[in-house]
Scaffold this motif. Sequence first.
Motif, PDB file in Angstrom:
ATOM      1  N   ALA A 192      -9.556   9.533 -10.661  1.00 20.31           N
ATOM      2  CA  ALA A 192      -9.887   9.996 -12.009  1.00 20.31           C
ATOM      3  C   ALA A 192      -9.520  11.467 -12.169  1.00 20.31           C
ATOM      4  O   ALA A 192      -9.776  12.288 -11.288  1.00 20.31           O
ATOM      5  N   GLY A 193      -8.899  11.771 -13.305  1.00 19.37           N
ATOM      6  CA  GLY A 193      -8.505  13.145 -13.585  1.00 19.37           C
ATOM      7  C   GLY A 193      -7.141  13.505 -13.038  1.00 19.37           C
ATOM      8  O   GLY A 193      -6.605  14.574 -13.335  1.00 19.37           O
ATOM      9  N   ILE A 194      -6.563  12.611 -12.232  1.00 26.95           N
ATOM     10  CA  ILE A 194      -5.239  12.867 -11.649  1.00 26.95           C
ATOM     11  C   ILE A 194      -4.233  11.837 -12.141  1.00 26.95           C
ATOM     12  O   ILE A 194      -3.124  12.179 -12.551  1.00 26.95           O
ATOM     13  N   ASP A 195      -4.606  10.543 -12.091  1.00 28.16           N
ATOM     14  CA  ASP A 195      -3.731   9.463 -12.547  1.00 28.16           C
ATOM     15  C   ASP A 195      -4.456   8.603 -13.568  1.00 28.16           C
ATOM     16  O   ASP A 195      -5.690   8.483 -13.535  1.00 28.16           O
ATOM     17  N   GLU A 196      -3.685   7.983 -14.463  1.00 30.81           N
ATOM     18  CA  GLU A 196      -4.260   7.054 -15.426  1.00 30.81           C
ATOM     19  C   GLU A 196      -4.487   5.690 -14.795  1.00 30.81           C
ATOM     20  O   GLU A 196      -5.299   4.894 -15.277  1.00 30.81           O
ATOM     21  N   ALA A 197      -3.731   5.373 -13.767  1.00 27.30           N
ATOM     22  CA  ALA A 197      -3.848   4.067 -13.118  1.00 27.30           C
ATOM     23  C   ALA A 197      -3.536   4.214 -11.639  1.00 27.30           C
ATOM     24  O   ALA A 197      -2.946   5.204 -11.201  1.00 27.30           O
ATOM     25  N   GLY A 198      -3.950   3.226 -10.881  1.00 26.02           N
ATOM     26  CA  GLY A 198      -3.668   3.239  -9.459  1.00 26.02           C
ATOM     27  C   GLY A 198      -3.504   1.830  -8.937  1.00 26.02           C
ATOM     28  O   GLY A 198      -4.064   0.880  -9.499  1.00 26.02           O
ATOM     29  N   GLU A 199      -2.726   1.675  -7.877  1.00 24.16           N
ATOM     30  CA  GLU A 199      -2.485   0.355  -7.294  1.00 24.16           C
ATOM     31  C   GLU A 199      -2.840   0.367  -5.820  1.00 24.16           C
ATOM     32  O   GLU A 199      -2.650   1.371  -5.135  1.00 24.16           O
ATOM     33  N   CYS A 200      -3.343  -0.748  -5.372  1.00 24.53           N
ATOM     34  CA  CYS A 200      -3.611  -0.927  -3.944  1.00 24.53           C
ATOM     35  C   CYS A 200      -2.999  -2.257  -3.516  1.00 24.53           C
ATOM     36  O   CYS A 200      -3.267  -3.294  -4.124  1.00 24.53           O
ATOM     37  N   ILE A 201      -2.167  -2.209  -2.498  1.00 20.75           N
ATOM     38  CA  ILE A 201      -1.475  -3.399  -1.994  1.00 20.75           C
ATOM     39  C   ILE A 201      -1.910  -3.637  -0.555  1.00 20.75           C
ATOM     40  O   ILE A 201      -1.836  -2.732   0.281  1.00 20.75           O
ATOM     41  N   ALA A 202      -2.389  -4.829  -0.268  1.00 23.14           N
ATOM     42  CA  ALA A 202      -2.855  -5.173   1.072  1.00 23.14           C
ATOM     43  C   ALA A 202      -1.984  -6.270   1.661  1.00 23.14           C
ATOM     44  O   ALA A 202      -1.920  -7.380   1.121  1.00 23.14           O
TER      45      ALA A 202
END
Length: 428
Positions: free
Chosen positions: A141-151
């Motif tokens: 939060a405050g750095i990117d609008e979205a984030g992804e995590c791939i496992a």
Amino acid sequence: VEAHDDETAAALVQHSQGAVPAASQQQLAAAAAAAGAKTARQRLMEKLASPVHQGVSAKLREMLAQGVAWHNADLSHEERQLVEEAYNTGAVSVLCATSTLAAGINLPARRVIFREMWLGRPQQLYTASEYHQMAGRAGRAGIDEAGECIALTGVATPSRVLDIINAGADAISSCLAESRRGMQQALLGVVGLGMVTCEQDIQEYVDCSLLSVTEEYEAVVKPSVVKAMAWLRDHKLITIDSVGGVKTCRATLLGNAAAMSGLKPEEALNVEQDLDRARDRLCTRSDVQLTYLVTPVYSQLHLAAEHWKILDGEVAAAQRTRSPLATVIEFVGLDAGYVSNRAHGMAAPGGASSKQIKEQDRIAHRFYGALVLAELIKEVPEWQVAAKFKLNPSQVKDLQEHAGRFANMVCAFCERLDDAVLRSTLAT
């Protein structure tokens, strides 16, 4: 869940945090980020060209130039700082790291990829808390609008990975719990500061702790307090008196020194024991004994078979040549027979109690650390010291930094004990 029918038969589990922006916005952001990264990377390469960073390995330089780096225990302290700074400024776009970095250092990311879902060994999958701690770096939060995590599930099944992803965080526990041995230090601290002086004060203090919230007072908290206070009294760190039917407590000179210096109670007892030996017999013909006194009692050095052989060689050579180091070995209480037995994979000398074995093990580990630090004092390059004592360069650097902080604590400890002679000796 999307299954990939390739030679590894791995399954890919992907989830996003937050909404995904429109394609045009992504393209603009990517272009802006690329321009910024190029400038940051140029600055990084200029920094690497300076004589200050000559110690950075050629392979790492090559990778940094491409905007890629790795972060693990094999990096020197200088290289770790450089990699972290490069990543934070955008000069590095891809960082391959261990779970220790992912869970500990504050390095937010747009995308987090798990190559495996296990820690240490395939049978030990990440807990939900470990996973969410690392995955939480994506889309900060405050750095990117979205984030992804791939496992990449690897040996785990997709359903098991989904269970970890969807599970809540593990329950937290208080460091004052008896199994974590934090009660002794906490109580010594407040007694030493004069914040508590009687049983009612202690109860009010403990009532404000997490332990009191999560555990029953009569069944768990009170017995833990009683046991900790008895331990502190038995080791002469506090005194407990009864005045008018009311039990009062106060820190002894030793207890006050431990509390004010920041040393843990057990550390303080070991430090005082070693300082007491030095008061009786201090070898001034070698720096090793003074170095030993500021070597962390519980350092991160874990002596394996090869380390015991090196230590045995150092001890044997010192005794054979009757060098000042042999005097130091005698003065600090290191048993050459114990070291020799450990070097040859044998048990401790016959008749030795478990307490004696534990004490010799502590002295040996601390003495090994002192030998490492003594080489650094002579301005021997870190890589040479690491090679001589079979350590990673990062271990040598960490020991040096830890010893600097520990030395300040020992000096403060001596000052509180009114031991001006040893304090001034160690400070120089």
